[in-house]
Design an enzyme around this catalytic site. Structure first.
Site, PDB file in Angstrom:
ATOM      1  N   ASP A  96      25.020 -99.525   6.696  1.00  0.00           N
ATOM      2  CA  ASP A  96      25.121 -98.324   6.958  1.00  0.00           C
ATOM      3  C   ASP A  96      24.796 -98.194   8.418  1.00  0.00           C
ATOM      4  O   ASP A  96      23.926 -98.978   9.203  1.00  0.00           O
ATOM      5  CB  ASP A  96      24.120 -97.373   6.527  1.00  0.00           C
ATOM      6  N   HIS A 108      21.817 -86.134  10.247  1.00  0.00           N
ATOM      7  CA  HIS A 108      20.744 -86.832   9.267  1.00  0.00           C
ATOM      8  C   HIS A 108      19.642 -86.087   9.172  1.00  0.00           C
ATOM      9  O   HIS A 108      19.020 -85.372  10.009  1.00  0.00           O
ATOM     10  CB  HIS A 108      20.601 -88.033  10.075  1.00  0.00           C
TER      11      HIS A 108
HETATM   12  P1  13P Z   1      21.162 -87.731   4.789  1.00  0.00           P
HETATM   13  O1  13P Z   1      19.750 -87.809   5.698  1.00  0.00           O
HETATM   14  O2  13P Z   1      21.707 -86.315   4.702  1.00  0.00           O
HETATM   15  O3  13P Z   1      20.870 -88.161   3.273  1.00  0.00           O
HETATM   16  O4  13P Z   1      22.258 -88.562   5.386  1.00  0.00           O
HETATM   17  C1  13P Z   1      22.344 -90.060   5.175  1.00  0.00           C
HETATM   18  C2  13P Z   1      23.412 -90.903   6.100  1.00  0.00           C
HETATM   19  O5  13P Z   1      24.229 -90.286   6.619  1.00  0.00           O
HETATM   20  C3  13P Z   1      23.094 -92.216   5.969  1.00  0.00           C
HETATM   21  O6  13P Z   1      23.995 -92.746   6.680  1.00  0.00           O
HETATM   22  O1  G3H Z   2      21.519 -92.879   8.371  1.00  0.00           O
HETATM   23  C1  G3H Z   2      20.505 -92.900   8.569  1.00  0.00           C
HETATM   24  C2  G3H Z   2      19.905 -93.138   7.223  1.00  0.00           C
HETATM   25  O2  G3H Z   2      19.201 -92.453   6.598  1.00  0.00           O
HETATM   26  C3  G3H Z   2      18.922 -94.473   7.203  1.00  0.00           C
HETATM   27  O3  G3H Z   2      17.411 -94.155   7.773  1.00  0.00           O
HETATM   28  O4  G3H Z   2      17.523 -95.936   9.446  1.00  0.00           O
HETATM   29  O5  G3H Z   2      15.419 -94.971   8.424  1.00  0.00           O
HETATM   30  O6  G3H Z   2      16.755 -96.422   7.025  1.00  0.00           O
HETATM   31  P1  G3H Z   2      16.950 -95.479   8.204  1.00  0.00           P
HETATM   32 ZN    ZN Z   3      24.859 -91.826   8.386  1.00  0.00          ZN
END
Ligand code: 13P
Ligand code: G3H
Ligand code: ZN
Length: 309
Positions: free
Chosen positions: A82, A180
């Site tokens: 991600d 996010h």
């Molecule tokens: P949320 O914070 O809305 O759950 O989004 C998660 C996300 O886009 C991770 O890449």
């Molecule tokens: O895109 C954001 C996700 O919620 C991941 O969050 O970087 O705190 O693991 P994080």
């Molecule tokens: Zn994201």
């Protein structure tokens, strides 16, 4: 049974008018909750790992736990990076067993974004790994990259054909008003479905990804607040908007904040109701159950991916 790419998942989702949930994983309980919910509902699912998750739990643990979940449930999952911020993290995940990566070049001007994304696609495709790119900026926090609400920039439909053609990406994350975290809207939630419609017409059959797609479930927020938390003003994307997106070109819906809320609600409730409890298994199993319930709800009532594995 094995880890699979997102290619076939998205083809089926596009044709079937549903979306696959991409849930962020950070520990064993979260992985078990997501994969057990997927197995019970015969649903495809993407397990996704942020740079922060790799820092917290370590790459090797997360890959081994994902593989263990496949053995345990008998369902194939995709393991996806991600928000990969550079070529090196994408390479490390491709070499280290992931079946899909995101290269997030959205902070760069179009030309640099295309160059970086194409470099990752060349490396990934040669190794049978799928790639997600991003165009447009989400409001809020993109991993370590802080984007102020004023800088929020929706995806420009005029750029999408060139980006997809020149990079060779397998899916595209777009910005249409989501962000996010658990505080997405000050006023009424609004998504730019007109932009999604334009992109859908320009890229027929091409899978679109929606980040920042937690609905920040009000019941979970209420429970957290009732048991000593403070999340006043938390607001997410209404479920009917997500259902509409899933019926369109959106094939992947990213959910992390709702996992955090479900987990926290479970832990807070047990701590409040059973103050004598000190065995971590006692509260972690409740948290795991809350996450599993939430994921099942998403699969059946929001994504429409039940029965599609
Ligand atoms: P949320 O914070 O809305 O759950 O989004 C998660 C996300 O886009 C991770 O890449
Ligand atoms: O895109 C954001 C996700 O919620 C991941 O969050 O970087 O705190 O693991 P994080
Ligand atoms: Zn994201």
């Amino acid at each position: 049974m094995s880890l699979i790419t997102t290619k076939e998942m998205f083809e089926k989702a596009y044709k079937g008018g549903y979306a696959v949930g991409a849930f962020n994983i950070n520990n064993m309980e979260i992985i078990q909750a997501i994969t057990e919910a997927a197995a019970e509902n015969r649903s495809p699912v993407i397990l996704q790992v942020s740079a922060g998750a790799r820092k917290y739990a370590k790459h090797e643990y997360l890959v081994a736990l994902a593989q263990a979940a496949i053995k345990d449930t008998g369902i194939d999952f995709a393991l996806h990076l991600d928000h990969g911020e550079d070529f090196e993290i994408c390479k490390s995940c491709i070499d280290g067993g992931f079946t899909s990566v995101m290269i997030d070049g959205s902070k760069y001007p179009l030309k640099e974004n295309i160059e970086l994304t194409r470099k990752v696609v060349e490396y990934a495709h040669a190794r049978g790994v799928t790639v997600e790119g991003e165009l447009g900026k989400l409001a809020g926090i993109e991993d370590d990259i802080h984007v102020g609400a004023d800088d929020a920039m929706f995806t420009d439909p005029a750029e999408v054909e060139e980006f997809v053609a020149k990079t060779g990406v397998d899916s595209l994350a777009i910005a249409i008003g989501t962000s996010h975290g658990a505080f997405k809207f000050k006023d009424e939630p609004l998504l730019r479905f007109d932009i999604l419609e334009k992109i859908e017409k320009l890229l027929p059959g091409f899978p679109i990804v929606l980040h920042g797609a937690s609905s920040v479930m009000p019941d979970l927020v209420d429970e957290i607040n009732a048991y000593g938390g403070n999340m006043s003003g938390a607001k997410g994307v209404p479920e009917e908007m997500l259902r509409r997106a899933a019926s369109m070109a959106v094939c992947k819906i990213n959910i992390d904040s709702d996992i955090r809320l479900a987990f926290t609600a479970g832990v807070r409730r047990v701590f409040a109701k059973e103050p004598e409890l000190f065995d971590p298994r006692g509260y972690l199993k409740v948290a795991r159950e809350e996450v599993k319930k939430m994921v099942s709800h998403k699969i059946v009532n929001v994504l429409g991916s039940d029965g599609k594995a």
